[in-house]
Design a protein around this motif. Structure first.
Motif, PDB file in Angstrom:
ATOM      1  N   SER A 188       0.647  -1.177   0.056  1.00  0.00           N
ATOM      2  CA  SER A 188      -0.038  -0.099   0.102  1.00  0.00           C
ATOM      3  C   SER A 188       1.033   1.141   0.030  1.00  0.00           C
ATOM      4  O   SER A 188       1.875   1.325   0.665  1.00  0.00           O
ATOM      5  CB  SER A 188      -0.991   0.087   1.322  1.00  0.00           C
ATOM      6  OG  SER A 188      -1.693   1.075   1.382  1.00  0.00           O
ATOM      7  N   HIS A 206      -5.386   7.647 -12.601  1.00  0.00           N
ATOM      8  CA  HIS A 206      -5.297   6.286 -12.162  1.00  0.00           C
ATOM      9  C   HIS A 206      -3.932   5.908 -11.994  1.00  0.00           C
ATOM     10  O   HIS A 206      -3.265   5.645 -12.869  1.00  0.00           O
ATOM     11  CB  HIS A 206      -6.299   5.247 -13.347  1.00  0.00           C
ATOM     12  CG  HIS A 206      -7.751   5.640 -13.424  1.00  0.00           C
ATOM     13  ND1 HIS A 206      -8.512   5.440 -12.551  1.00  0.00           N
ATOM     14  CD2 HIS A 206      -8.029   6.300 -14.312  1.00  0.00           C
ATOM     15  CE1 HIS A 206      -9.595   5.955 -12.893  1.00  0.00           C
ATOM     16  NE2 HIS A 206      -9.400   6.300 -14.029  1.00  0.00           N
ATOM     17  N   HIS A 208      -1.898   3.187 -11.879  1.00  0.00           N
ATOM     18  CA  HIS A 208      -1.705   1.880 -12.316  1.00  0.00           C
ATOM     19  C   HIS A 208      -0.066   1.817 -11.845  1.00  0.00           C
ATOM     20  O   HIS A 208       0.805   2.773 -12.369  1.00  0.00           O
ATOM     21  CB  HIS A 208      -1.961   1.381 -13.661  1.00  0.00           C
ATOM     22  CG  HIS A 208      -3.537   1.548 -13.860  1.00  0.00           C
ATOM     23  ND1 HIS A 208      -4.435   0.927 -13.084  1.00  0.00           N
ATOM     24  CD2 HIS A 208      -4.259   2.208 -14.869  1.00  0.00           C
ATOM     25  CE1 HIS A 208      -5.729   1.000 -13.633  1.00  0.00           C
ATOM     26  NE2 HIS A 208      -5.530   2.123 -14.639  1.00  0.00           N
ATOM     27  N   PHE A 209       0.290   0.467 -11.699  1.00  0.00           N
ATOM     28  CA  PHE A 209       1.521   0.200 -11.249  1.00  0.00           C
ATOM     29  C   PHE A 209       2.793   0.655 -12.347  1.00  0.00           C
ATOM     30  O   PHE A 209       3.692   1.042 -12.014  1.00  0.00           O
ATOM     31  CB  PHE A 209       1.839  -1.146 -10.750  1.00  0.00           C
ATOM     32  CG  PHE A 209       3.266  -1.408  -9.933  1.00  0.00           C
ATOM     33  CD1 PHE A 209       3.431  -0.831  -8.606  1.00  0.00           C
ATOM     34  CD2 PHE A 209       4.168  -2.230 -10.330  1.00  0.00           C
ATOM     35  CE1 PHE A 209       4.253  -0.928  -7.790  1.00  0.00           C
ATOM     36  CE2 PHE A 209       5.165  -2.372  -9.465  1.00  0.00           C
ATOM     37  CZ  PHE A 209       5.330  -1.844  -8.646  1.00  0.00           C
ATOM     38  N   GLU A 248      -1.191  -6.068 -10.015  1.00  0.00           N
ATOM     39  CA  GLU A 248      -2.466  -5.586 -10.061  1.00  0.00           C
ATOM     40  C   GLU A 248      -2.860  -4.356  -9.187  1.00  0.00           C
ATOM     41  O   GLU A 248      -2.375  -4.373  -7.957  1.00  0.00           O
ATOM     42  CB  GLU A 248      -3.310  -6.872  -9.636  1.00  0.00           C
ATOM     43  CG  GLU A 248      -4.940  -6.666  -9.478  1.00  0.00           C
ATOM     44  CD  GLU A 248      -5.779  -7.596  -9.057  1.00  0.00           C
ATOM     45  OE1 GLU A 248      -6.966  -7.305  -8.684  1.00  0.00           O
ATOM     46  OE2 GLU A 248      -5.221  -8.665  -8.488  1.00  0.00           O
ATOM     47  N   THR A 249      -3.644  -3.443  -9.634  1.00  0.00           N
ATOM     48  CA  THR A 249      -4.265  -2.437  -8.749  1.00  0.00           C
ATOM     49  C   THR A 249      -5.185  -2.914  -8.028  1.00  0.00           C
ATOM     50  O   THR A 249      -6.286  -2.948  -8.537  1.00  0.00           O
ATOM     51  CB  THR A 249      -4.490  -1.200  -9.807  1.00  0.00           C
ATOM     52  OG1 THR A 249      -3.173  -0.627 -10.058  1.00  0.00           O
ATOM     53  CG2 THR A 249      -4.574  -0.052  -8.573  1.00  0.00           C
ATOM     54  N   GLN A 252      -7.731   1.909  -5.370  1.00  0.00           N
ATOM     55  CA  GLN A 252      -7.255   3.377  -5.131  1.00  0.00           C
ATOM     56  C   GLN A 252      -8.488   4.285  -4.750  1.00  0.00           C
ATOM     57  O   GLN A 252      -9.398   4.305  -5.147  1.00  0.00           O
ATOM     58  CB  GLN A 252      -6.780   3.839  -6.740  1.00  0.00           C
ATOM     59  CG  GLN A 252      -6.288   5.255  -6.980  1.00  0.00           C
ATOM     60  CD  GLN A 252      -6.077   5.517  -8.208  1.00  0.00           C
ATOM     61  OE1 GLN A 252      -5.522   4.800  -8.897  1.00  0.00           O
ATOM     62  NE2 GLN A 252      -6.121   6.767  -8.296  1.00  0.00           N
ATOM     63  N   VAL A 279      -2.979   3.920  -2.634  1.00  0.00           N
ATOM     64  CA  VAL A 279      -3.088   2.953  -3.517  1.00  0.00           C
ATOM     65  C   VAL A 279      -2.643   1.544  -3.090  1.00  0.00           C
ATOM     66  O   VAL A 279      -1.635   1.581  -2.387  1.00  0.00           O
ATOM     67  CB  VAL A 279      -2.457   3.303  -4.861  1.00  0.00           C
ATOM     68  CG1 VAL A 279      -2.743   2.573  -5.868  1.00  0.00           C
ATOM     69  CG2 VAL A 279      -2.582   4.818  -5.066  1.00  0.00           C
ATOM     70  N   TYR A 281      -1.572  -2.220  -4.164  1.00  0.00           N
ATOM     71  CA  TYR A 281      -1.238  -3.237  -5.279  1.00  0.00           C
ATOM     72  C   TYR A 281      -0.955  -4.529  -4.902  1.00  0.00           C
ATOM     73  O   TYR A 281      -0.493  -4.586  -3.702  1.00  0.00           O
ATOM     74  CB  TYR A 281       0.374  -2.624  -5.934  1.00  0.00           C
ATOM     75  CG  TYR A 281       0.269  -1.163  -6.282  1.00  0.00           C
ATOM     76  CD1 TYR A 281      -0.444  -0.823  -7.561  1.00  0.00           C
ATOM     77  CD2 TYR A 281       0.878  -0.020  -5.942  1.00  0.00           C
ATOM     78  CE1 TYR A 281      -0.512   0.590  -8.195  1.00  0.00           C
ATOM     79  CE2 TYR A 281       0.861   1.230  -6.207  1.00  0.00           C
ATOM     80  CZ  TYR A 281       0.110   1.338  -7.432  1.00  0.00           C
ATOM     81  OH  TYR A 281      -0.105   2.619  -7.783  1.00  0.00           O
TER      82      TYR A 281
END
Length: 317
Positions: A188, A206, A208-209, A248-249, A252, A279, A281
């Motif tokens: 996190s 967004h 995303h990783f 994977e997210t 969020q 966020v 992951y």
């Protein structure tokens, strides 16, 4: 894992208010501006010049090295137009701060790589930060203490205290071996100050990783090549973003914030915006450990040198 040879020093700075001091919710630019002016006054031997451009002493001047660094031709990342500064402020973000006389303001500053050789000048400039006054009413502050800290173990040492003449120029220097590994399959990120990353020219909504990894890889490798050992020069910058697609997210919970930043001239105004929140992951995270930990200390994204883009990591097994 991206090869990295980059050291840094984390400072904790305490100033006591002499007058009432009124600071905005995100005072990083105020502190950074005051520090820059103080360092310029201490270091510049050619104040008749309007900029550092063309100054024959730029390559050895503490101000030129930290506030106007030059982009070397050997830098592997060709897209970099303006070199990142090797000084990063770590400030609290939230509500406006109202300090009454006697109350203490504490903030952090990270000195990166070779810039630590200028520590004597940097400490002297920090002593002068509050002398001219900060905030809306230009309230004055006086230095109480500067410590060098190890953020993961709590170890610390005093470098400068109040008006004392003695200065300790042996800070705690941290590197890759001092960063605790990221393990487990869940992570996190708590976004402590506005994080502004761009995707297709727009601020990413967004996180995303792969978006985060590309930004971290760009910032940390640039800093490492400019102020560290340069091991990341010529590295394969495509591998980690490809691996990041497998992360994977999970969740969020963020919201956008913005603040008007005023420059030293009336017409200089900028909207500083970004995301705060958290966020989460999930996936195979250890390959990204060094990037994530360096980013935790050095920030990421736009305005990172002001203290934007700060996050803390929290992992679960």
């Amino acid at each position: 894992m991206l090869p990295l040879d980059l050291t840094f020093v984390v400072l904790s700075v305490s100033l006591r208010a002499v007058d009432s001091v009124h600071l905005p919710p995100f005072p990083g630019s105020k502190l950074e501006g005051a520090f820059g002016r103080a360092l310029y006054d201490l270091a510049c031997t050619q104040p008749q010049r309007e900029t550092c451009q063309g100054c024959p002493l730029r390559a050895i001047c503490p101000y030129g090295l930290t506030y106007a660094p030059q982009r070397p031709d050997t830098l592997a990342v060709a897209s970099l137009s303006t070199p990142p500064r090797p000084v990063v402020f770590r400030v609290a973000y939230g509500a406006p701060q109202e300090l009454e006389p006697g109350e203490v303001l504490t903030f952090g500053m990270v000195v990166i790589g070779h810039a630590a050789a200028q520590l004597a000048y940097l400490l002297a400039a920090l002593r002068e930060v509050g002398v001219r006054g900060l905030g809306r009413t230009r309230g004055r502050l006086e230095l109480t203490e500067i410590r060098s800290v190890q953020p993961y173990t709590g170890e610390q040492t005093v470098l400068l205290r109040g008006a004392e003449l003695g200065v300790n120029l042996f800070p705690l220097v941290l590197g890759l071996a001092d960063l605790p590994p990221v393990s487990g399959s869940s992570l996190s990120l708590a976004l402590n100050s506005p994080l502004h990353l761009k995707v297709d020219g727009q601020m990413a909504q967004h996180l995303h990783f792969p978006v985060l990894v590309r930004a971290l890889q760009r910032r940390i490798s640039n800093l490492e090549q400019l102020y560290g050992g340069g091991q990341s020069a010529g590295a394969d910058f495509s591998r980690l973003p490809l691996l990041a697609r497998e992360i994977e997210t999970v969740a969020q919970e963020t919201h956008p914030v913005s603040q008007l930043r005023k420059g030293s001239r009336p017409q200089q105004k900028t909207i500083m915006d970004g995301l705060v929140g958290s966020v989460e992951y999930r996936g195979e995270l250890p390959p990204f450990s060094s990037l994530l930990r360096y980013g935790e200390q050095l920030g990421v994204g736009k305005w990172a040198h002001f203290g934007a883009g700060r996050y803390t990591l929290k992992g679960t097994p």
